[in-house]
Design a protein around this motif. Structure first.
Motif, PDB file in Angstrom:
ATOM      1  N   ASP A 102       0.897  -1.142  -0.091  1.00 41.39           N
ATOM      2  CA  ASP A 102      -0.016   0.115  -0.043  1.00 41.39           C
ATOM      3  C   ASP A 102       0.723   1.365  -0.322  1.00 41.39           C
ATOM      4  O   ASP A 102       2.038   1.130   0.020  1.00 41.39           O
ATOM      5  CB  ASP A 102      -1.063   0.108   1.319  1.00 41.39           C
ATOM      6  N   GLU A 103       0.290   2.435   0.158  1.00 45.87           N
ATOM      7  CA  GLU A 103       0.919   3.704  -0.026  1.00 45.87           C
ATOM      8  C   GLU A 103       2.008   4.049   1.168  1.00 45.87           C
ATOM      9  O   GLU A 103       2.872   5.039   0.863  1.00 45.87           O
ATOM     10  CB  GLU A 103       0.165   4.616   0.039  1.00 45.87           C
ATOM     11  N   THR A 157       7.123   3.654   0.344  1.00 41.42           N
ATOM     12  CA  THR A 157       7.470   4.744  -0.817  1.00 41.42           C
ATOM     13  C   THR A 157       8.721   4.547  -1.474  1.00 41.42           C
ATOM     14  O   THR A 157       9.362   5.256  -2.187  1.00 41.42           O
ATOM     15  CB  THR A 157       7.796   6.127   0.195  1.00 41.42           C
TER      16      THR A 157
END
Length: 231
Positions: free
Chosen positions: A52-53, A56
């Motif tokens: 998921d976000e 990074t």
């Protein structure tokens, strides 16, 4: 195996299951044109999953598994350092990566050429692909190169047996978010990394493997833009 096909983690058209003893191919093919890689993912009729976000770092496409009739059955997305084979030099010890495998949930069905029946795909299918994927990037430092094929065949058979016994002592339960929803995964660690597998509400199974990156803080979500992986 009752419900698990020996799906080969391949980037070319192939029947599944793979025959006994077949070595899994490396999950990332060097030199594969990006456009060709993306095309395989775009042909899938199911959603792809990745981290998921909260993650990074770098993202990259790996490979898709395609049946003889052209149907995309599974594929993987990579996160972090693109893994090399763990070798004597020890450089792979510093790698931090996680590969996320998406497997389309399918019932027992006829083969693409109409000559047989393929097993249903289940969470065990995802566990098998994840286990064999990790092995594709593993090479014990003390092992002679000439013996690696024998070692890999033995370890691959072990991974297959473990995937068929997800409630056995080798596995624990780990809860991780999938699209924001807490989801139970089967999880195990080895000397070479970790493997996990579970099912989603989106009708696909997720497998994952990694090294140098803890599985405990991961979260998964449907990929909204493959461009983030293809750049």
């Amino acid at each position: 195996m009752e419900t698990t096909s020996r799906l080969a983690a391949q980037g070319t058209v192939s029947d599944s299951p793979a025959p006994d003893g077949q070595r899994p191919l490396a999950a990332a093919q060097a030199g594969t044109p990006p456009r060709r890689a993306v095309d395989g993912y775009l042909r899938a009729t199911f959603p792809w999953y990745g981290l998921d976000e909260a993650f990074t770092g770098p993202r990259w496409l790996m490979q898709v598994g395609i049946a003889a009739d052209g149907t995309v059955q599974h594929g993987a997305t990579g996160h972090g350092d693109e893994p090399s084979i763990r070798s004597e030099a020890g450089c792979a010890e510093r790698e931090r990566f996680a590969a996320v495998i998406t497997v389309a949930a399918s019932p027992v069905r006829g083969s693409g050429d109409g000559t047989g029946v393929l097993d249903a795909t289940t969470v065990s299918s995802a566990a098998w692909l994840a286990g064999s994927g990790l092995l594709a990037h593993t090479w014990p430092g003390q092992l002679d190169h000439s013996l690696r094929d024998d070692w890999l065949d033995q370890q691959t058979e072990t991974a297959f047996e473990l995937a068929d016994d997800l409630h056995g002592p080798a596995w624990s339960v780990l809860s991780l978010p999938v699209d924001g929803v807490p989801t139970s995964f089967h999880y195990r660690e080895s000397d070479f990394g970790w493997v996990l597998a579970g099912s989603t509400r989106a009708g696909v199974h997720i497998g994952a493997y990694g090294r140098g990156m803890s599985a405990y803080g991961l979260g998964f979500s449907a990929v909204q833009d493959l461009g983030a992986y293809a750049s």
